[in-house]
Design an enzyme around this catalytic site. Structure first.
Site, PDB file in Angstrom:
ATOM      1  N   GLY A  14     114.305  21.431 -24.183  1.00 32.67           N
ATOM      2  CA  GLY A  14     115.164  21.376 -23.005  1.00 32.67           C
ATOM      3  C   GLY A  14     114.493  21.691 -21.681  1.00 32.67           C
ATOM      4  O   GLY A  14     115.144  22.186 -20.757  1.00 32.67           O
ATOM      5  N   SER A  15     113.206  21.346 -21.549  1.00 32.37           N
ATOM      6  CA  SER A  15     112.566  21.665 -20.265  1.00 32.37           C
ATOM      7  C   SER A  15     113.087  20.771 -19.135  1.00 32.37           C
ATOM      8  O   SER A  15     113.207  21.220 -17.984  1.00 32.37           O
ATOM      9  CB  SER A  15     111.037  21.585 -20.375  1.00 32.37           C
ATOM     10  OG  SER A  15     110.600  20.263 -20.535  1.00 32.37           O
ATOM     11  N   ASN A  16     113.418  19.527 -19.448  1.00 30.86           N
ATOM     12  CA  ASN A  16     114.012  18.676 -18.404  1.00 30.86           C
ATOM     13  C   ASN A  16     115.416  19.158 -18.047  1.00 30.86           C
ATOM     14  O   ASN A  16     115.807  19.142 -16.874  1.00 30.86           O
ATOM     15  CB  ASN A  16     114.041  17.215 -18.856  1.00 30.86           C
ATOM     16  CG  ASN A  16     112.712  16.534 -18.624  1.00 30.86           C
ATOM     17  OD1 ASN A  16     112.328  16.272 -17.482  1.00 30.86           O
ATOM     18  ND2 ASN A  16     111.979  16.289 -19.699  1.00 30.86           N
ATOM     19  N   MET A  91     117.612  13.081 -29.269  1.00 32.35           N
ATOM     20  CA  MET A  91     116.839  12.241 -30.191  1.00 32.35           C
ATOM     21  C   MET A  91     117.677  11.300 -31.053  1.00 32.35           C
ATOM     22  O   MET A  91     117.161  10.681 -31.972  1.00 32.35           O
ATOM     23  CB  MET A  91     115.947  13.126 -31.074  1.00 32.35           C
ATOM     24  CG  MET A  91     114.886  13.885 -30.295  1.00 32.35           C
ATOM     25  SD  MET A  91     113.862  12.807 -29.233  1.00 32.35           S
ATOM     26  CE  MET A  91     112.846  12.025 -30.501  1.00 32.35           C
ATOM     27  N   ARG A  92     118.959  11.167 -30.752  1.00 32.07           N
ATOM     28  CA  ARG A  92     119.775  10.215 -31.507  1.00 32.07           C
ATOM     29  C   ARG A  92     120.061   8.997 -30.653  1.00 32.07           C
ATOM     30  O   ARG A  92     120.237   9.117 -29.438  1.00 32.07           O
ATOM     31  CB  ARG A  92     121.120  10.836 -31.894  1.00 32.07           C
ATOM     32  CG  ARG A  92     120.995  11.746 -33.042  1.00 32.07           C
ATOM     33  CD  ARG A  92     122.247  12.532 -33.329  1.00 32.07           C
ATOM     34  NE  ARG A  92     121.851  13.623 -34.186  1.00 32.07           N
ATOM     35  CZ  ARG A  92     121.748  13.513 -35.507  1.00 32.07           C
ATOM     36  NH1 ARG A  92     122.098  12.403 -36.127  1.00 32.07           N
ATOM     37  NH2 ARG A  92     121.304  14.531 -36.214  1.00 32.07           N
ATOM     38  N   ILE A  93     120.116   7.846 -31.322  1.00 30.13           N
ATOM     39  CA  ILE A  93     120.479   6.615 -30.619  1.00 30.13           C
ATOM     40  C   ILE A  93     122.002   6.558 -30.551  1.00 30.13           C
ATOM     41  O   ILE A  93     122.686   6.665 -31.575  1.00 30.13           O
ATOM     42  CB  ILE A  93     119.899   5.392 -31.346  1.00 30.13           C
ATOM     43  CG1 ILE A  93     118.372   5.462 -31.270  1.00 30.13           C
ATOM     44  CG2 ILE A  93     120.426   4.094 -30.745  1.00 30.13           C
ATOM     45  CD1 ILE A  93     117.657   4.424 -32.114  1.00 30.13           C
ATOM     46  N   ASN A 108     119.086   8.602 -18.715  1.00 33.39           N
ATOM     47  CA  ASN A 108     118.097   9.158 -19.640  1.00 33.39           C
ATOM     48  C   ASN A 108     116.761   9.259 -18.919  1.00 33.39           C
ATOM     49  O   ASN A 108     116.507   8.524 -17.967  1.00 33.39           O
ATOM     50  CB  ASN A 108     117.939   8.231 -20.854  1.00 33.39           C
ATOM     51  CG  ASN A 108     116.944   8.751 -21.879  1.00 33.39           C
ATOM     52  OD1 ASN A 108     116.920   9.959 -22.172  1.00 33.39           O
ATOM     53  ND2 ASN A 108     116.131   7.877 -22.430  1.00 33.39           N
ATOM     54  N   HIS A 110     112.721   8.886 -19.899  1.00 35.33           N
ATOM     55  CA  HIS A 110     111.848   8.388 -20.963  1.00 35.33           C
ATOM     56  C   HIS A 110     110.401   8.537 -20.513  1.00 35.33           C
ATOM     57  O   HIS A 110     110.066   8.179 -19.372  1.00 35.33           O
ATOM     58  CB  HIS A 110     112.169   6.917 -21.252  1.00 35.33           C
ATOM     59  CG  HIS A 110     111.295   6.338 -22.312  1.00 35.33           C
ATOM     60  ND1 HIS A 110     111.483   6.601 -23.648  1.00 35.33           N
ATOM     61  CD2 HIS A 110     110.199   5.552 -22.230  1.00 35.33           C
ATOM     62  CE1 HIS A 110     110.540   5.989 -24.347  1.00 35.33           C
ATOM     63  NE2 HIS A 110     109.746   5.342 -23.516  1.00 35.33           N
ATOM     64  N   SER A 137     110.172   7.390 -16.671  1.00 31.60           N
ATOM     65  CA  SER A 137     111.220   6.579 -16.049  1.00 31.60           C
ATOM     66  C   SER A 137     112.569   7.250 -16.254  1.00 31.60           C
ATOM     67  O   SER A 137     112.863   7.721 -17.355  1.00 31.60           O
ATOM     68  CB  SER A 137     111.293   5.190 -16.698  1.00 31.60           C
ATOM     69  OG  SER A 137     110.036   4.545 -16.688  1.00 31.60           O
ATOM     70  N   THR A 142     121.881   1.732 -21.850  1.00 28.07           N
ATOM     71  CA  THR A 142     122.695   0.645 -22.383  1.00 28.07           C
ATOM     72  C   THR A 142     122.462   0.638 -23.898  1.00 28.07           C
ATOM     73  O   THR A 142     121.671   1.436 -24.412  1.00 28.07           O
ATOM     74  CB  THR A 142     122.269  -0.701 -21.767  1.00 28.07           C
ATOM     75  OG1 THR A 142     120.868  -0.872 -22.004  1.00 28.07           O
ATOM     76  CG2 THR A 142     122.527  -0.739 -20.263  1.00 28.07           C
ATOM     77  N   GLU A 175     107.947  14.654 -14.872  1.00 30.15           N
ATOM     78  CA  GLU A 175     109.346  14.473 -15.295  1.00 30.15           C
ATOM     79  C   GLU A 175     110.239  15.522 -14.638  1.00 30.15           C
ATOM     80  O   GLU A 175     111.361  15.228 -14.210  1.00 30.15           O
ATOM     81  CB  GLU A 175     109.471  14.595 -16.822  1.00 30.15           C
ATOM     82  CG  GLU A 175     108.830  13.458 -17.587  1.00 30.15           C
ATOM     83  CD  GLU A 175     109.086  13.582 -19.088  1.00 30.15           C
ATOM     84  OE1 GLU A 175     110.217  13.910 -19.485  1.00 30.15           O
ATOM     85  OE2 GLU A 175     108.143  13.342 -19.864  1.00 30.15           O
TER      86      GLU A 175
HETATM   87  C1  GRF Z   1     110.613  14.422 -22.564  1.00 27.75           C
HETATM   88  O1  GRF Z   1     109.298  13.963 -22.585  1.00 27.75           O
HETATM   89  C2  GRF Z   1     111.562  13.307 -22.259  1.00 27.75           C
HETATM   90  O2  GRF Z   1     111.035  12.347 -21.401  1.00 27.75           O
HETATM   91  C3  GRF Z   1     111.783  12.698 -23.618  1.00 27.75           C
HETATM   92  O3  GRF Z   1     111.801  13.775 -24.507  1.00 27.75           O
HETATM   93  C4  GRF Z   1     111.076  14.865 -23.948  1.00 27.75           C
HETATM   94  C5  GRF Z   1     112.019  16.019 -23.893  1.00 27.75           C
HETATM   95  O4  GRF Z   1     111.393  17.201 -23.490  1.00 27.75           O
HETATM   96  N1  GRF Z   1     112.986  11.889 -23.630  1.00 27.75           N
HETATM   97  P1  GRF Z   1     112.274  18.444 -23.050  1.00 27.75           P
HETATM   98  O5  GRF Z   1     113.182  18.779 -24.222  1.00 27.75           O
HETATM   99  O6  GRF Z   1     113.044  18.062 -21.836  1.00 27.75           O
HETATM  100  O7  GRF Z   1     111.298  19.553 -22.788  1.00 27.75           O
END
Ligand code: GRF
Length: 191
Positions: A14-16, A91-93, A108, A110, A137, A142, A175
């Protein structure tokens, strides 16, 4: 003007999500993070969110029944009055139905310069492909995985001798700057 109510979906550290929470503290940030939901009970991000005073909940998958899991997610989002979802390492679609229901309100991040390298292992693939540039990105989600319109990107160089880990760390730092900015711009544009 009231801040847009954002719910964050995570599966891991969860760093983002933490970068979004931090950005949302600013008075002039147009969004508020109102809840963090994880499909995994052991996601480190749940503790990070709780420590920041954000309601954080584990929404467990329902034995192979994606629709049932997504309806539990929807119920939790509604309970917190979520208007827009930010996926951050979820991590789920998501099903086409869920993506359609949240169309234009589901973003999202990516770790690649889409449309290059959708899917997993993006850093190793960028190195293997001989890319000189890589990055991240922020895009609308979608039904097609990592296919939605790109809202913003951040670029980093791929350096000689880079390992996937070194490159991932360089991208991740970007990011954390990119996601709050891209989300704020998107929310402001929608008003
Ligand atoms: C990040 O690299 C993000 O771009 C990808 O999964 C990773 C998640 O990292 N979708 P975090 O959990 O936000 O640290």
């Amino acid at each position: 003007m009231a801040k847009a109510r954002v719910g964050v979906l995570i599966s891991g550290r969860g760093s983002n999500m933490a970068a979004l929470v931090e950005a949302a503290r600013a008075d002039d940030c147009p969004f508020a993070i109102v809840c963090v939901l994880s499909d995994r009970a052991d996601a480190g991000g749940l503790d990070v969110a709780q420590a920041a005073g954000i309601p954080a909940e584990h929404v467990p998958p329902v034995r192979g029944d994606k629709a049932a899991h997504e309806s539990l997610i929807d119920i939790a989002l509604a309970r917190h009055g979520v208007e827009l979802i930010a996926l951050a390492g979820y991590m789920r679609i998501l099903s086409p139905a869920f993506c359609a229901q949240w169309a234009g309100r589901l973003v999202n991040i990516h770790p690649s310069l889409l449309p290059r390298h959708p899917g997993l292992d993006t850093h190793a693939r960028a190195i293997a492909a001989g890319d000189r540039e890589h990055g991240a990105s922020v895009h609308l989600v979608t039904a097609g995985v990592d296919e939605g319109p790109v809202l913003a990107q951040a670029r980093v160089p791929v350096l000689p001798g880079d390992t996937p880990e070194a490159l991932a760390a360089r991208v991740l730092a970007e990011e954390h700057r990119l996601y709050p900015r891209a989300l704020a711009d998107y929310v402001a544009r929608r008003r």
